[in-house]
Design a protein around this motif. Structure first.
Motif, short mmCIF file in Angstrom:
data_model
loop_
_atom_site.label_atom_id
_atom_site.label_comp_id
_atom_site.label_asym_id
_atom_site.label_seq_id
_atom_site.Cartn_x
_atom_site.Cartn_y
_atom_site.Cartn_z
N ARG A 118 0.83 -1.20 0.00
CA ARG A 118 0.00 0.00 0.00
C ARG A 118 0.87 1.26 0.00
O ARG A 118 0.57 2.24 -0.67
CB ARG A 118 -0.94 0.01 1.20
N LEU A 119 1.95 1.22 0.76
CA LEU A 119 2.87 2.36 0.77
C LEU A 119 3.47 2.60 -0.61
O LEU A 119 3.60 3.75 -1.07
CB LEU A 119 3.98 2.13 1.79
N ASP A 120 3.82 1.53 -1.29
CA ASP A 120 4.40 1.65 -2.63
C ASP A 120 3.40 2.27 -3.61
O ASP A 120 3.78 3.03 -4.50
CB ASP A 120 4.86 0.29 -3.15
N LEU A 121 2.13 1.95 -3.44
CA LEU A 121 1.10 2.45 -4.35
C LEU A 121 0.72 3.89 -4.03
O LEU A 121 0.58 4.72 -4.94
CB LEU A 121 -0.14 1.57 -4.28
N LEU A 122 0.54 4.20 -2.75
CA LEU A 122 0.00 5.50 -2.36
C LEU A 122 1.07 6.55 -2.09
O LEU A 122 0.86 7.73 -2.33
CB LEU A 122 -0.87 5.34 -1.10
N TYR A 123 2.21 6.10 -1.58
CA TYR A 123 3.29 7.04 -1.22
C TYR A 123 4.61 6.55 -1.83
O TYR A 123 5.48 6.06 -1.11
CB TYR A 123 3.41 7.16 0.30
N PRO A 124 4.74 6.65 -3.14
CA PRO A 124 5.93 6.09 -3.80
C PRO A 124 7.24 6.72 -3.36
O PRO A 124 8.30 6.12 -3.54
CB PRO A 124 5.65 6.36 -5.29
#
Length: 348
Positions: A313-319
Motif C-alpha cells: 500500500r505504501l508503494d502504491l500511495l506514497y511512492p
C-alpha cells in the motif's frame, strides 16, 4: 453547449475542428486577409488553403503510419518529400492561372515560385501535424494515467479486503488472551474492540481519512494492548502532531507496524518493551517503533499478511516514502517517513 478546453482535449471531433481553425488562422494572418472585402476575393484563398490542408491530412493518415507503425524513417522522409513536391507543383499552377488573376494573395513574384509553394506546403503540414501529435500524446498519456489509477485502485481494494480479516483475527486473539486472565474486564474490552471494528467498517470505503481519526484508532489499539500486557511490558507511546485535522491518510496504514511490534515484542514473559513515536511537522510524518525481541522466541500465530500488505500500500500511495526495517541485538526497529496530503476541510 459550452466549448471548453477540456472538451477539445477529450473529444475527437472538437480536436479536428480546433486544429483546422488553428491552421486556417495562421494562414489568414500570414496573408493579411483583413484587406479583402468580398467573398469573390476570399474564395481563391479558401481553395488554396484547402489544398494545403488536404496535403497535411493525406500525410497524416497515409504517410505518417509508415513512420509510427512500420518504423521506416527513411521511407517516410522520402515519401513526404515526393508528395510535398507534387503538391507544390499543383499549387503553383493554381496560383499562376487563377489566384494571381482573381486575388491579391499572390502580390509578389516570389509568391508564385516553386520554392515558395513548397515552403507553404511544408509549413502548413507542420502547423497541422504539430498540434495533432500533441493531442495524441496527451490522450495516450491521460489514458495510461487512468489505467494506472484504476489498477492501483483495484490493488488497494484487494489489499484492504485482505487487511480487514487480518486485523480482526489479531484483535480477537488479543481479546481472547485478556479474557483468560482477567474475565471481569472482558465487557469493557469488548466495547473497545467494537469501537475499533466500527472505525474499520466506516473507513473501509474511503480512500483517505483525517489523520486525527487514524491517530485516535491507533490510540485505542495501544490502550487495548496496555490492558493485555501493560503489567509486564514497558509500553511508551509519544505522539507529536502540529494539527491532526489538517492532514489526511489512507486508513489503517500504520496499524500493521504497531500490531507487529506488540505481537513480537510483547509476546514473552521476559523483560520486554514497545516504544512508539509518531510525529508530523510540515506535512512530513515520521513513525519510529522499537520493540524488544525475546532471546527465546515462542511460536507466534501470524497470517504474514500485515507487513507485506502495508508495504504494498505504501508503494502504491506514497511512492516517495522511506521505510527502514532493522533487526539487531534483540531489537526490531521500524523507521517510516512519508509526505502527507492536506485534507480539504476534513472532507476526505
Amino acid at each position: 453547449m459550452k466549448w471548453k478546453i477540456e472538451n477539445v482535449l477529450d473529444n475527437k471531433w472538437e480536436q479536428e475542428i480546433a486544429v483546422f481553425l488553428f491552421a486556417f488562422t495562421l494562414f489568414a494572418v500570414k496573408n493579411d486577409w483583413i484587406i479583402f472585402r468580398s467573398f469573390q476575393a476570399v474564395l481563391p484563398g479558401i481553395v488554396y488553403f484547402l489544398m494545403l490542408y488536404s496535403h497535411s491530412q493525406f500525410n497524416r493518415f497515409f504517410v505518417l503510419p509508415i513512420l509510427f507503425k512500420q518504423h521506416k524513417v527513411v521511407l517516410y522522409i522520402l515519401l513526404t518529400g515526393v508528395i510535398a513536391f507534387a503538391y507544390s507543383i499543383a499549387l503553383h499552377q493554381v496560383v499562376v492561372h487563377w489566384i494571381s488573376e482573381s486575388s491579391s494573395l499572390a502580390k509578389f513574384s516570389h509568391q508564385m515560385s516553386y520554392p515558395y509553394q513548397l515552403a507553404s506546403v511544408v509549413g502548413n503540414m507542420l502547423c497541422v501535424l504539430g498540434p495533432i501529435a500533441f493531442l495524441k500524446f496527451y490522450s495516450q498519456h491521460k489514458k495510461q494515467s487512468e489505467e494506472t489509477l484504476l489498477l492501483n485502485k483495484m490493488q488497494l481494494n484487494s489489499l484492504r479486503s485482505q487487511l480487514n480479516p487480518h486485523f480482526l483475527f489479531n484483535t480477537f486473539n488479543t481479546l481472547y488472551g485478556i479474557s483468560l486472565e482477567y474475565p471481569e474486564r472482558t465487557p469493557d474490552l469488548i466495547m473497545k474492540v467494537s469501537q475499533l471494528m466500527r472505525y474499520q467498517l466506516e473507513s473501509n470505503d474511503r480512500q483517505y481519512v483525517t489523520l486525527a481519526d487514524e491517530i485516535a484508532f491507533i490510540d485505542s489499539y495501544i490502550q487495548l494492548e496496555k490492558e493485555r500486557v501493560g503489567y509486564r511490558c514497558e509500553i511508551v507511546y509519544d505522539c507529536q502532531i502540529d494539527d491532526a485535522y489538517l492532514y489526511k491518510i489512507s486508513p489503517m496504514l500504520l496499524i500493521g507496524f504497531v500490531e507487529n511490534a506488540f505481537k513480537h515484542g510483547a509476546g514473552t514473559i521476559e523483560s520486554c518493551y514497545v516504544r512508539i513515536a509518531i510525529s508530523v511537522k510540515d506535512s512530513k510524518l515520521h513513525l519510529h517503533i522499537v520493540n524488544s525481541i525475546p532471546k527465546k522466541k515462542k511460536e507466534v500465530v501470524s497470517t504474514k499478511i500485515g507487513l507485506k500488505n502495508t508495504r504494498e500500500r505504501l508503494d502504491l500511495l506514497y511512492p516517495n516514502h522511506t521505510l527502514d526495517l532493522r533487526e539487531q541485538d534483540q531489537t526490531y526497529t521500524v523507521d517510516l517517513k512519508l509526505e502527507l496530503k492536506k485534507s480539504a476541510h476534513c472532507a476526505c
